[in-house]
Design an enzyme around this catalytic site. Sequence first.
Site, PDB file in Angstrom:
ATOM      1  N   GLY A  74       0.818  -1.223   0.000  1.00 21.54           N
ATOM      2  CA  GLY A  74       0.000   0.000   0.000  1.00 21.54           C
ATOM      3  C   GLY A  74       0.846   1.265   0.000  1.00 21.54           C
ATOM      4  O   GLY A  74       0.357   2.357   0.335  1.00 21.54           O
ATOM      5  N   THR A  76       2.148   3.106  -2.490  1.00 20.16           N
ATOM      6  CA  THR A  76       1.729   4.154  -3.437  1.00 20.16           C
ATOM      7  C   THR A  76       0.549   4.945  -2.860  1.00 20.16           C
ATOM      8  O   THR A  76       0.504   6.176  -2.930  1.00 20.16           O
ATOM      9  CB  THR A  76       1.303   3.518  -4.785  1.00 20.16           C
ATOM     10  N   TRP A  77      -0.380   4.235  -2.287  1.00 21.18           N
ATOM     11  CA  TRP A  77      -1.580   4.867  -1.700  1.00 21.18           C
ATOM     12  C   TRP A  77      -1.178   5.751  -0.512  1.00 21.18           C
ATOM     13  O   TRP A  77      -1.613   6.901  -0.408  1.00 21.18           O
ATOM     14  CB  TRP A  77      -2.536   3.756  -1.253  1.00 21.18           C
ATOM     15  N   HIS A 138      11.735   0.616   1.924  1.00 20.26           N
ATOM     16  CA  HIS A 138      11.299  -0.768   2.160  1.00 20.26           C
ATOM     17  C   HIS A 138      12.262  -1.454   3.142  1.00 20.26           C
ATOM     18  O   HIS A 138      12.132  -2.647   3.376  1.00 20.26           O
ATOM     19  CB  HIS A 138      11.298  -1.563   0.846  1.00 20.26           C
TER      20      HIS A 138
HETATM   21  P1  PAP Z   1       5.243  -0.756  -4.052  1.00 23.31           P
HETATM   22  O1  PAP Z   1       5.652  -1.401  -2.775  1.00 23.31           O
HETATM   23  O2  PAP Z   1       5.935  -1.347  -5.251  1.00 23.31           O
HETATM   24  O3  PAP Z   1       5.326   0.723  -4.004  1.00 23.31           O
HETATM   25  P2  PAP Z   1       2.490  -0.760  -3.378  1.00 23.31           P
HETATM   26  O4  PAP Z   1       1.944   0.549  -3.772  1.00 23.31           O
HETATM   27  O5  PAP Z   1       2.857  -0.953  -1.950  1.00 23.31           O
HETATM   28  O6  PAP Z   1       3.712  -1.130  -4.293  1.00 23.31           O
HETATM   29  O7  PAP Z   1       1.464  -1.900  -3.715  1.00 23.31           O
HETATM   30  C1  PAP Z   1       0.724  -1.949  -4.891  1.00 23.31           C
HETATM   31  C2  PAP Z   1      -0.665  -2.414  -4.512  1.00 23.31           C
HETATM   32  O8  PAP Z   1      -1.411  -1.303  -3.986  1.00 23.31           O
HETATM   33  C3  PAP Z   1      -1.437  -2.936  -5.704  1.00 23.31           C
HETATM   34  O9  PAP Z   1      -2.300  -3.930  -5.159  1.00 23.31           O
HETATM   35  P3  PAP Z   1      -2.932  -5.125  -6.039  1.00 23.31           P
HETATM   36  O10 PAP Z   1      -1.844  -5.694  -6.872  1.00 23.31           O
HETATM   37  O11 PAP Z   1      -3.464  -6.102  -5.055  1.00 23.31           O
HETATM   38  O12 PAP Z   1      -4.016  -4.501  -6.841  1.00 23.31           O
HETATM   39  C4  PAP Z   1      -2.193  -1.687  -6.136  1.00 23.31           C
HETATM   40  O13 PAP Z   1      -3.323  -1.955  -6.901  1.00 23.31           O
HETATM   41  C5  PAP Z   1      -2.563  -1.097  -4.796  1.00 23.31           C
HETATM   42  N1  PAP Z   1      -2.814   0.346  -4.882  1.00 23.31           N
HETATM   43  C6  PAP Z   1      -2.097   1.279  -5.553  1.00 23.31           C
HETATM   44  N2  PAP Z   1      -2.654   2.486  -5.408  1.00 23.31           N
HETATM   45  C7  PAP Z   1      -3.739   2.328  -4.621  1.00 23.31           C
HETATM   46  C8  PAP Z   1      -4.743   3.222  -4.131  1.00 23.31           C
HETATM   47  N3  PAP Z   1      -4.729   4.495  -4.424  1.00 23.31           N
HETATM   48  N4  PAP Z   1      -5.722   2.700  -3.340  1.00 23.31           N
HETATM   49  C9  PAP Z   1      -5.744   1.384  -3.034  1.00 23.31           C
HETATM   50  N5  PAP Z   1      -4.831   0.492  -3.477  1.00 23.31           N
HETATM   51  C10 PAP Z   1      -3.840   0.950  -4.262  1.00 23.31           C
END
Ligand code: PAP
Length: 323
Positions: A74, A76-77, A138
């Site tokens: 999560g 990016t969120w 990380h």
């Molecule tokens: P990272 O560690 O490479 O930065 P990270 O953002 O932690 O990645 O994780 C990506 C996940 O967060 C994806 O999940 P999924 O594969 O199960 O779909 C991605 O879809 C999800 N994600 C990215 N942005 C958001 C958001 N704004 N709200 C909710 N989930 C999100």
Amino acid sequence: MNEEIPRHFREDNLSQETKTLISSFPSYKDYIGNLYNYRGCWYYPNTLQGVLNFEKGFKPQETDIILASFPKSGTTWLKALTIALFERLKNNSSNDLHPLQSDNPHGIVPFLELNLYLKSSTRDDLTKLSSPRVFSTHMPFHTLQVPFKDDPLCKIVYVCRNVKDVLVSLWYFRCAQLQKEVDMESLFESLCSGVGSFGPFWEHVLSYWRRSLEDPKKVLFMRYEEMKSEPSAQVKRLAEFLGCPFTEEEEKDGSVDKIMELCSLRNLSGMEINKSGKTCNNVPYSSFFRKGEVGDFKNHLTPEMENKIDMIIQEKYNGSGPV
Ligand code: PAP
């Protein structure tokens, strides 16, 4: 080594000192390349160089904010929400482009070891950044805290996610990064054994979880699942921790909802920059957005895989961990 592989996986950026140092570290060759164990955590070589550069070079400031996570939990969120929370404090005109419209959250909040310190030779002057400086990582807590020595720690927000969904998310992400089908079974084994990039998962989560219990004013522990099930409460909790709580007026005028909408997966993934842009490590921004659901693992893992993970959770957390 294939130049198409993102830079942080490769080993073309190691100093002679690092080459000598890591020759004595435990190592393991996986489907991407060599992994080395440093302070109990596994890294690809260039990433490890970034960690070592960070340990030596980072000068923390008390007002810094660090967003920490195990990959695919999560990040990016959390970055988007933090950017939006601080941005609302600026009195920008409504005509101004919001930072989230001109760059991806990863372009705005850089990773310490994966971006800023990845290259040993070129380092940005981080003292020029305005306060609070927001970074991400990380790395596990005990490595992150190395440059802090005895100084008071800055604020850290850690986001944790159900490990089964992390696994599935990582699988999709690796396939996108490497542009080939990655074997889910090997990824599962690497997650279970802990021998994978930034692993072991359990020790990673526990390192921040324990610290959040000891020092709740400095370490906020958030859960992806709670951000999904009670977004408004979690965004307010984050704002409060970061020292920029919502005013009563803001709560009445729908500011919380506006921030949630701005940072929603649907909204962010639809932005042009996130459809076409790439990180400095050559990863398409679009690969950070997929389904964003809780429980997607049910569509991908076998009951045997689930059982094995449940047993590890039981063993590692022993009923008193974060889940
Ligand atoms: P990272 O560690 O490479 O930065 P990270 O953002 O932690 O990645 O994780 C990506 C996940 O967060 C994806 O999940 P999924 O594969 O199960 O779909 C991605 O879809 C999800 N994600 C990215 N942005 C958001 C958001 N704004 N709200 C909710 N989930 C999100």
